[in-house]
Design a protein around this motif. Structure first.
Motif, mmCIF file in Angstrom:
data_model
loop_
_atom_site.group_PDB
_atom_site.id
_atom_site.type_symbol
_atom_site.label_atom_id
_atom_site.label_comp_id
_atom_site.label_asym_id
_atom_site.label_seq_id
_atom_site.Cartn_x
_atom_site.Cartn_y
_atom_site.Cartn_z
ATOM 1 N N LEU A 76 -41.539 17.658 67.397
ATOM 2 C CA LEU A 76 -40.576 18.399 66.387
ATOM 3 C C LEU A 76 -38.944 18.310 66.622
ATOM 4 N N THR A 77 -38.630 18.812 67.943
ATOM 5 C CA THR A 77 -37.338 18.480 68.487
ATOM 6 C C THR A 77 -37.042 17.191 68.496
ATOM 7 N N ALA A 78 -37.769 15.962 68.926
ATOM 8 C CA ALA A 78 -37.263 15.038 68.880
ATOM 9 C C ALA A 78 -37.050 14.014 67.413
ATOM 10 N N VAL A 79 -37.975 14.593 66.683
ATOM 11 C CA VAL A 79 -37.716 14.080 65.309
ATOM 12 C C VAL A 79 -36.514 14.670 64.728
ATOM 13 N N CYS A 80 -36.273 15.849 64.816
ATOM 14 C CA CYS A 80 -34.936 16.705 64.119
ATOM 15 C C CYS A 80 -33.941 15.718 64.925
ATOM 16 N N VAL A 81 -33.621 15.715 66.301
ATOM 17 C CA VAL A 81 -32.581 14.909 66.832
ATOM 18 C C VAL A 81 -32.521 13.594 66.244
ATOM 19 N N TRP A 82 -33.520 12.854 65.868
ATOM 20 C CA TRP A 82 -33.510 11.489 65.729
ATOM 21 C C TRP A 82 -32.986 11.516 64.038
ATOM 22 N N LEU A 83 -33.457 12.165 63.326
ATOM 23 C CA LEU A 83 -33.056 12.371 61.897
ATOM 24 C C LEU A 83 -31.625 12.769 61.789
ATOM 25 N N VAL A 84 -31.141 13.738 62.563
ATOM 26 C CA VAL A 84 -29.511 14.103 62.552
ATOM 27 C C VAL A 84 -28.682 13.002 62.941
ATOM 28 N N THR A 85 -29.137 12.433 64.297
ATOM 29 C CA THR A 85 -28.096 11.386 64.992
ATOM 30 C C THR A 85 -28.399 10.195 64.065
ATOM 31 N N GLY A 86 -29.347 9.913 63.330
ATOM 32 C CA GLY A 86 -29.589 8.940 62.697
ATOM 33 C C GLY A 86 -28.812 8.636 61.374
ATOM 34 N N THR A 87 -28.721 9.996 60.865
ATOM 35 C CA THR A 87 -27.729 9.937 59.583
ATOM 36 C C THR A 87 -26.277 9.978 60.198
ATOM 37 N N THR A 88 -26.138 10.609 60.988
ATOM 38 C CA THR A 88 -24.503 10.951 61.529
ATOM 39 C C THR A 88 -23.962 9.429 61.949
ATOM 40 N N ILE A 89 -24.825 8.820 62.998
ATOM 41 C CA ILE A 89 -24.022 7.627 63.252
ATOM 42 C C ILE A 89 -23.873 6.691 62.309
ATOM 43 N N SER A 90 -24.578 6.284 61.241
ATOM 44 C CA SER A 90 -24.471 5.473 60.301
ATOM 45 C C SER A 90 -23.167 5.741 59.393
ATOM 46 N N SER A 91 -22.946 7.167 59.112
ATOM 47 C CA SER A 91 -21.595 7.665 58.654
ATOM 48 C C SER A 91 -20.415 7.344 59.438
ATOM 49 N N LEU A 92 -20.627 7.689 60.671
ATOM 50 C CA LEU A 92 -19.510 7.415 61.594
ATOM 51 C C LEU A 92 -19.137 5.913 61.769
ATOM 52 N N ASN A 93 -20.259 5.080 62.004
ATOM 53 C CA ASN A 93 -19.886 3.728 62.097
ATOM 54 C C ASN A 93 -19.086 3.226 60.655
ATOM 55 N N LYS A 94 -19.832 3.566 59.536
ATOM 56 C CA LYS A 94 -19.109 3.169 58.231
ATOM 57 C C LYS A 94 -17.581 3.843 58.283
ATOM 58 N N TRP A 95 -17.417 5.014 58.732
ATOM 59 C CA TRP A 95 -15.955 5.522 59.004
ATOM 60 C C TRP A 95 -15.340 4.721 59.550
ATOM 61 N N ILE A 96 -15.715 4.396 60.737
ATOM 62 C CA ILE A 96 -14.896 3.383 61.802
ATOM 63 C C ILE A 96 -14.600 2.326 61.295
ATOM 64 N N PHE A 97 -15.463 1.565 60.677
ATOM 65 C CA PHE A 97 -15.007 0.216 60.110
ATOM 66 C C PHE A 97 -14.123 0.230 58.714
ATOM 67 N N THR A 98 -14.459 1.276 57.977
ATOM 68 C CA THR A 98 -13.692 1.384 56.746
ATOM 69 C C THR A 98 -12.137 1.977 56.623
ATOM 70 N N VAL A 99 -12.376 3.088 57.004
ATOM 71 C CA VAL A 99 -11.252 4.247 57.121
ATOM 72 C C VAL A 99 -10.268 3.769 58.072
ATOM 73 N N HIS A 100 -10.736 3.284 59.372
ATOM 74 C CA HIS A 100 -9.955 3.059 60.533
ATOM 75 C C HIS A 100 -9.605 1.380 60.624
ATOM 76 N N ASN A 101 -10.296 0.784 59.882
ATOM 77 C CA ASN A 101 -10.321 -0.782 59.632
ATOM 78 C C ASN A 101 -10.564 -1.263 61.074
ATOM 79 N N PHE A 102 -11.482 -0.738 61.699
ATOM 80 C CA PHE A 102 -12.126 -1.271 62.894
ATOM 81 C C PHE A 102 -12.976 -2.602 62.906
ATOM 82 N N ARG A 103 -12.405 -3.710 63.007
ATOM 83 C CA ARG A 103 -13.250 -4.596 62.713
ATOM 84 C C ARG A 103 -13.969 -5.545 63.845
ATOM 85 N N TYR A 104 -14.568 -4.545 64.709
ATOM 86 C CA TYR A 104 -15.156 -5.052 65.927
ATOM 87 C C TYR A 104 -16.592 -4.470 65.942
ATOM 88 N N PRO A 105 -17.667 -4.699 65.281
ATOM 89 C CA PRO A 105 -19.090 -4.417 65.207
ATOM 90 C C PRO A 105 -19.588 -4.457 66.426
#
Length: 328
Positions: A24-53
């Protein structure tokens, strides 16, 4: 997350309480980090215009190498004489996993440059279908017909969401579907290494991260436009904070996903991952002001229904069988 015991059955009634808590701990960590990373990466690419995926993906792997090396050293000192001897075949499998991993995250990050986050997450919901099919072809696993039936609302929901999107880009769509297929292949490879080769999650991530970093960093040097890259100190300090969080989150995400696969299966991992869809759609609307149509909402409902159906196929099969016997 660093030492996941092996148990192939997610619904095993005799699973020990600590093992359930671990899962359950692993699933919770996986779900939280999965959601967070996608948003963080999109924020980095769009808001900060960092075009180096590709560079960002390479930094993820570099962070994994540093952190996992420290964890392995600590564990070796704690358990004197512990050795990690892998066969040549296992090492080759790890290298193949690295290639698949690099391609999947590279295509995924490139795709995020062209489409909305909600669009990307809806395409990713079809990953269980790819994984189920690949496991049947490669691992020769037999799956109940209801499991395949459950894929219908999952994929139909994804299709509704794609049709309901107000922004569509052909390049982004191609990259995301390629990433989705590769994610399925990657999960099967991870399952083989974790369950059959008995490699623990930290060691596997470390071994995979070394060639992955070399491949991604080389690809970034060759393919990305470094002429427009500014001196690091000229970038907003907030950007580097988000990049650091993205890197740390990726390590937790990968370790948690390895642990979930070890305790369950590759298909179950991606079925659970569809819970990320709701979180990412909400974050996409809040952070990026994405327009989510009613068709997309209907797609989410269908996807979650398919996920529920898949997770309860044994119960549904037993219910249908009992009804059939009563009618006889």
């Amino acid at each position: 997350l660093t030492n996941c015991p092996y148990s192939p059955d997610f619904t095993d009634p005799i699973r020990q309480p600590m093992e359930v808590l671990h899962l359950l701990t692993a699933v919770c960590v996986w779900l939280v980090t999965g959601t967070t990373i996608s948003s963080l990466n999109k924020w980095i690419f769009t808001v900060h215009n960092f075009r180096y995926p590709l560079l960002l993906s390479a930094l993820h792997m570099l962070t994994a190498i540093v952190i996992d090396y420290g964890l392995i050293k600590l564990r070796s000192e704690k358990h004197k004489g512990m050795e990690y001897n892998l066969t040549t075949n296992a090492k080759f499998k790890v290298f193949l996993l690295s290639l698949t991993f690099c391609a999947s995250i590279a295509f995924g990050n490139i795709g995020l440059n062209y489409v909305q986050l909600s669009f990307a997450q809806m395409i990713y919901t079809t990953t269980p279908l790819f994984t189920l099919s690949i496991s049947a072809l490669i691992l020769r696993k037999q799956h109940h017909i209801l499991k395949y039936t459950a894929m219908m609302p999952i994929c139909l929901g994804a299709s509704f969401s794609i049709l309901g999107e107000v922004q569509f880009d052909q390049t982004g769509c191609f990259c995301l579907f390629a990433a989705t297929l590769l994610r399925g292949v990657k999960s099967i490879q991870q399952s083989i290494l974790l369950q059959e080769e008995k490699i623990n999650s930290v060691l596997l991530l470390y071994l995979m991260a070394i060639p992955s970093f070399c491949i991604l960093f080389t690809a970034a040097l060759v393919l990305e436009n470094w002429a427009s890259l500014e001196v690091p100190v000229k970038y907003d300090s907030q950007l580097w904070m988000f990049i650091l969080l993205s890197c740390l989150g990726s390590v937790l995400y990968n370790l948690a996903s390895f642990c979930v696969i070890t305790l369950t299966s590759a298909v179950t991992l991606h079925i659970l991952g569809n819970l990320n869809v709701v979180g990412n759609l909400l974050l996409s609307q809040i952070l990026f002001e994405s327009e989510i149509s009613s068709l997309s909402c209907a797609g989410v409902i269908l996807t979650l229904f398919g996920m529920f159906m898949y997770q309860n196929t044994d119960f549904i099969a037993q219910y249908l069988e009992s009804r059939k016997n009563k009618n006889l």
